[in-house]
Design a protein around this motif. Structure first.
Motif, short mmCIF file in Angstrom:
data_model
loop_
_atom_site.label_atom_id
_atom_site.label_comp_id
_atom_site.label_asym_id
_atom_site.label_seq_id
_atom_site.Cartn_x
_atom_site.Cartn_y
_atom_site.Cartn_z
N LEU A 181 -20.39 14.21 -24.68
CA LEU A 181 -19.11 14.42 -25.35
C LEU A 181 -18.89 15.87 -25.74
N HIS A 182 -19.90 16.48 -26.36
CA HIS A 182 -19.72 17.83 -26.87
C HIS A 182 -19.86 18.92 -25.81
N THR A 183 -20.74 18.71 -24.86
CA THR A 183 -21.00 19.76 -23.88
C THR A 183 -20.25 19.54 -22.57
N MET A 184 -20.48 18.41 -21.92
CA MET A 184 -19.88 18.19 -20.61
C MET A 184 -18.36 18.12 -20.67
N LEU A 185 -17.81 17.39 -21.65
CA LEU A 185 -16.36 17.26 -21.73
C LEU A 185 -15.69 18.59 -22.10
N ILE A 210 3.48 9.53 -16.99
CA ILE A 210 2.66 9.46 -15.77
C ILE A 210 1.61 10.57 -15.78
N THR A 211 2.04 11.77 -16.19
CA THR A 211 1.10 12.90 -16.27
C THR A 211 0.00 12.63 -17.29
N ARG A 212 0.40 12.08 -18.44
CA ARG A 212 -0.58 11.78 -19.49
C ARG A 212 -1.59 10.73 -19.01
N PHE A 213 -1.10 9.67 -18.39
CA PHE A 213 -2.00 8.63 -17.87
C PHE A 213 -2.93 9.19 -16.79
N ARG A 214 -2.38 10.05 -15.95
CA ARG A 214 -3.20 10.61 -14.87
C ARG A 214 -4.27 11.55 -15.43
N GLU A 215 -3.90 12.40 -16.36
CA GLU A 215 -4.84 13.37 -16.91
C GLU A 215 -5.97 12.71 -17.71
N ASP A 216 -5.65 11.59 -18.35
CA ASP A 216 -6.64 10.93 -19.21
C ASP A 216 -7.38 9.80 -18.50
N SER A 217 -7.10 9.62 -17.22
CA SER A 217 -7.69 8.49 -16.50
C SER A 217 -9.21 8.59 -16.40
N THR A 218 -9.72 9.80 -16.21
CA THR A 218 -11.17 9.96 -16.08
C THR A 218 -11.87 9.57 -17.37
N LEU A 219 -11.31 10.00 -18.51
CA LEU A 219 -11.90 9.63 -19.80
C LEU A 219 -11.80 8.13 -20.03
N ALA A 278 -31.22 5.32 -22.47
CA ALA A 278 -32.23 6.31 -22.10
C ALA A 278 -31.92 6.93 -20.74
N TYR A 279 -31.49 6.09 -19.80
CA TYR A 279 -31.13 6.58 -18.47
C TYR A 279 -29.97 7.57 -18.54
N ILE A 280 -28.96 7.25 -19.33
CA ILE A 280 -27.77 8.11 -19.43
C ILE A 280 -28.11 9.45 -20.08
N ALA A 281 -28.87 9.43 -21.17
CA ALA A 281 -29.25 10.68 -21.84
C ALA A 281 -30.04 11.58 -20.91
N LEU A 282 -31.00 11.01 -20.19
CA LEU A 282 -31.81 11.78 -19.25
C LEU A 282 -30.97 12.32 -18.10
N SER A 283 -30.05 11.53 -17.59
CA SER A 283 -29.19 11.96 -16.48
C SER A 283 -28.30 13.13 -16.88
N MET A 284 -27.76 13.07 -18.09
CA MET A 284 -26.91 14.17 -18.56
C MET A 284 -27.70 15.46 -18.70
N TYR A 285 -28.91 15.34 -19.22
CA TYR A 285 -29.76 16.52 -19.36
C TYR A 285 -30.07 17.14 -18.00
N VAL A 286 -30.45 16.31 -17.04
CA VAL A 286 -30.79 16.79 -15.70
C VAL A 286 -29.57 17.43 -15.03
N TYR A 287 -28.39 16.81 -15.17
CA TYR A 287 -27.19 17.36 -14.54
C TYR A 287 -26.84 18.73 -15.12
N LYS A 324 -15.47 14.55 -14.49
CA LYS A 324 -15.84 13.68 -13.36
C LYS A 324 -17.33 13.40 -13.33
N ALA A 325 -18.12 14.42 -13.62
CA ALA A 325 -19.57 14.21 -13.66
C ALA A 325 -19.94 13.27 -14.80
#
Length: 459
Positions: free
Chosen positions: A370-374, A231-240, A418-427, A380-381
């Motif tokens: 993957l490399h920076t935000m995670l 249950i803990t494993r499923f909960r912790e990995d749910s966001t990914l 393109a939208y996703i790459a730009l959004s990650m940069y802005v965030y 969550k972001a």
């Protein structure tokens, strides 16, 4: 003042050199080559049979093969959940903790097994009770066999341990044998299902061998985890997991939506046009990123600035390499399509040229996401950005496929990325994390030259 800047630059390069030592770079290079061979076996070897196969089965049956793979990909996604990325992140930072490694290994295998049982029940129900799927039930079943391999294939443990050479050799050898079997099995149009069957059987064989070697090589012990641990494993990995779902909705659903909103011909043309881009991207997005992720995770484990230094130094060389890849894809599109697929697939040339932008966009979004935000635990972001991106991608797909067919699907995919790459940069910038800094360009060039010289220097 100038002296202080020079001293600071030298110190920064020295810190980066410590993180990316000669031994680390050699291990990274070996793992990149190993992962590339895995991806060659998975994608390029089946491609070698294309000139023979497509001339027998034609665009429509090729479309059915790829539609079936897209259908089964949803079950693969469910089985993987988010375990692999989370497990790599955990084990890479705690390799010496034997108890933690064994517990993580056991939880991932057990979790995948439970999800495979659930997936099988759902797959059987949907395939049997939906007329369109039931009419091709043999094909879909042959494709679904690969999910057994998804449960057992422990590439994530090799990835976390930065030891991918052995599994790559097993994978390459077995895939060669089963790919060659296509020439023996496909003799007439109705034999097309053997294409997916051979790939599925190969995946299962490789997975069993790789799991056996991993158990021996890393002295792993499997113990069925408790309900609380699962249950803990499923909960912790749910966001990914939900992030992976979002990514699949806009990237992996293109072929599936083409099959639903278009026809088999559209699927065949789009699949042919995007295949070479997929192979090129697999080298960078899967090969480089999977081999590089444990290094970055380890650097972030040492400290926030250590991790960011590695990411910043990597950005410009990565973008430059991706740009070259994209240009090559655009230039060779007519030659590749004509040579491998024939004149019937002429429409796929434009598809390949449109999606040739993807290596750049996906490379940047992987580095930022993957490399920076995670690694900064911005899970969550990361999910929110990919979720919005998937909505944008689905909306564009639904609109453009109906108006432009396979061409619209290609444009929709590029726009979503393109939208996703730009959004990650802005965030990241909004949080004070500046990955893209021109000040690091000179350092990246200097560091890359020095590290390559050291890497290939003779003893």
């Amino acid at each position: 003042m100038v002296s202080d800047q020079v001293t600071s630059a030298v110190e920064t390069e020295q810190e980066t050199a410590k993180t990316l030592s000669r031994a680390t770079l050699k291990r990274f290079a070996i793992n990149v080559v190993s992962l590339f061979s895995v991806n060659v076996a998975n994608m390029l070897l089946p491609l070698l049979t294309v000139p023979y196969v497509v001339r027998i089965i034609g665009p429509e049956r090729l479309g059915l093969l790829n539609f079936s793979q897209a259908y089964v990909a949803y079950f693969t996604l469910l089985i993987n959940y988010g375990f692999e990325m989370s497990a790599v992140r955990t084990i890479a930072a705690n390799r010496t903790d034997k108890a933690l490694v064994n517990r993580t290994f056991s939880e991932v295998i057990a979790g995948k097994t439970l999800l495979w049982i659930l997936s099988t029940l759902v797959f059987a129900g949907i395939t049997w009770f939906t007329p369109d799927f039931r009419s091709h039930i043999v094909l879909h079943t042959c494709t679904y066999i690969t999910c057994i391999g998804v449960v057992l294939f422990p590439i994530w443990i090799y990835q976390a341990m930065e030891d991918l050479g052995r599994v790559a050799m097993f994978n390459l050898g077995v895939k060669i044998l089963f790919t060659l079997s296509v020439f023996l099995l496909i003799r007439q149009p109705d034999d097309y299902i053997y294409q997916n069957l051979s790939i599925s059987v190969a995946q299962v064989v490789v997975s069993v061998v790789a799991l056996y070697v991993a158990l021996r090589r890393f002295d792993l012990t499997f113990t069925w985890p408790s309900i609380a641990q699962l249950i803990t494993r499923f909960r912790e990995d749910s966001t990914l997991f939900f992030s992976s779902v979002m990514i699949t909705l806009y990237a992996g659903s293109t072929v599936f939506l083409l099959g639903l909103l278009g026809n088999a011909y559209d699927v065949g043309i789009f699949s042919a046009g995007s295949r070479l881009e997929g192979i090129a991207r697999s080298f960078v997005s899967l090969g480089l990123n999977q081999a590089f992720f444990p290094i970055v995770a380890s650097a972030f484990g040492s400290g926030r600035e250590d991790g960011l230094r590695v990411v910043r130094t990597t950005f410009f060389p990565l973008v430059a390499f991706m740009t070259v890849v994209s240009l090559v894809l655009w230039v060779i599109a007519p030659v590749f399509i004509t040579l491998f697929y024939g004149d019937k697939f002429h429409d796929a040339i434009l598809v390949l040229r449109i999606v040739s932008l993807l290596p750049i966009l996906i490379g940047v979004s992987n580095l930022l996401g993957l490399h920076t935000m995670l690694n900064l635990r911005m899970d969550k972001a990361f999910f929110r950005i990919t979720a919005i991106g998937s909505v944008v991608g689905l909306a564009l797909n639904s609109l453009l496929i109906q108006k432009m067919g396979f061409i619209g699907a290609a444009y929709a995919w590029v726009a979503a990325e393109a939208y996703i790459a730009l959004s990650m940069y802005v965030y990241l910038r909004s949080k004070g994390v500046q990955v893209v800094q021109l000040a690091y360009m000179r350092e990246a060039i200097s560091f890359s030259k020095n590290r390559l010289a050291i890497l290939f220097k003779q003893r």
